[in-house]
Design a protein around this motif. Structure first.
Motif, PDB file in Angstrom:
ATOM      1  N   GLY A  54     -25.125 -20.213  -7.182  1.00 38.04           N
ATOM      2  CA  GLY A  54     -26.078 -20.377  -6.076  1.00 38.04           C
ATOM      3  C   GLY A  54     -26.182 -19.127  -5.231  1.00 38.04           C
ATOM      4  O   GLY A  54     -27.263 -18.729  -4.796  1.00 38.04           O
ATOM      5  N   THR A  55     -25.040 -18.470  -4.996  1.00 36.44           N
ATOM      6  CA  THR A  55     -25.024 -17.234  -4.212  1.00 36.44           C
ATOM      7  C   THR A  55     -25.834 -16.146  -4.897  1.00 36.44           C
ATOM      8  O   THR A  55     -26.627 -15.453  -4.260  1.00 36.44           O
ATOM      9  CB  THR A  55     -23.561 -16.781  -3.995  1.00 36.44           C
ATOM     10  N   ALA A  56     -25.649 -15.992  -6.214  1.00 33.52           N
ATOM     11  CA  ALA A  56     -26.410 -14.984  -6.965  1.00 33.52           C
ATOM     12  C   ALA A  56     -27.901 -15.324  -6.983  1.00 33.52           C
ATOM     13  O   ALA A  56     -28.749 -14.433  -6.828  1.00 33.52           O
ATOM     14  CB  ALA A  56     -25.866 -14.867  -8.379  1.00 33.52           C
ATOM     15  N   ALA A  57     -28.221 -16.594  -7.165  1.00 35.96           N
ATOM     16  CA  ALA A  57     -29.633 -17.000  -7.153  1.00 35.96           C
ATOM     17  C   ALA A  57     -30.264 -16.713  -5.793  1.00 35.96           C
ATOM     18  O   ALA A  57     -31.396 -16.217  -5.716  1.00 35.96           O
ATOM     19  CB  ALA A  57     -29.761 -18.486  -7.500  1.00 35.96           C
ATOM     20  N   LEU A  58     -29.537 -16.980  -4.724  1.00 36.58           N
ATOM     21  CA  LEU A  58     -30.055 -16.722  -3.380  1.00 36.58           C
ATOM     22  C   LEU A  58     -30.270 -15.227  -3.160  1.00 36.58           C
ATOM     23  O   LEU A  58     -31.276 -14.818  -2.566  1.00 36.58           O
ATOM     24  CB  LEU A  58     -29.114 -17.305  -2.328  1.00 36.58           C
TER      25      LEU A  58
END
Length: 186
Positions: A54-58
């Protein structure tokens, strides 16, 4: 043992001066449990899925929007919030919801990304998208259908009586408690 931890927040102003005071918050959490009781001989609690995905996608979403020409940016402002201490009880999102960087009344929606690499590449679980706003749920579905390869949405975990109670177990919940419509993508 008390420790200091920080939420990381970035803002991208909206292109429409009449709507720029309205914000859509997009979030993920960057903490994980670290090391603990071994499971099948492994004591490292790997956070690649929960929630480095999720952090990378954000980060990718923030990069795409910030590098887009101003005319292609959203009318509303975007808040990118990387929460801390989700694994310890949603503490980072609670702290942000208690003291947001913009007035909470100006946050019109919160989109939460958590464990987005877990499913098959063409599916996502959605939670909460119609609980506080049927309009938000319809918008998410409309945007998805318009994609060249839309996701298959699974609403199994969104049932209010689901034993996992996922709606109450990630950072979006602290925004929902303020009446802010949310969608949890997992």
């Amino acid at each position: 043992t008390p420790i200091d931890a920080w939420n990381v927040v970035a803002a991208l102003p909206g292109r429409d001066p009449t709507r720029a005071a309205e914000h859509v918050a997009l979030g993920a959490h960057y903490d994980h449990d670290g090391v603990g009781t071994p499971v099948r001989g492994d004591s490292v609690y790997n956070g690649a899925d929960d929630d480095a995905s999720g952090t990378a996608a954000l980060l990718e979403i923030a990069e795409r929007f910030s590098s887009a020409p101003e005319a292609a940016r959203p009318a509303r402002s975007l808040l990118f919030v990387w929460h801390t201490a989700e694994e310890k009880g949603l503490l980072g999102s609670e702290a942000y919801a208690d003291r947001p960087t913009v007035p909470a009344r100006d946050i019109v929606a919160q989109l939460n990304l958590d464990m987005v690499a877990r499913n098959s590449p063409d599916s996502l679980y959605l939670v909460g998208s119609r609980r506080l706003s049927t309009e938000l749920g319809a918008l998410v579905e409309t945007v998805n259908r318009a994609q060249p390869r839309p996701f298959a949405f699974d609403y199994t975990w969104d049932a209010p009586n689901h034993p996992e109670q996922i709606y109450c177990r990630s950072d979006h919940y602290n925004y929902a408690k303020l009446g802010i419509p949310v969608t949890f993508f997992t």
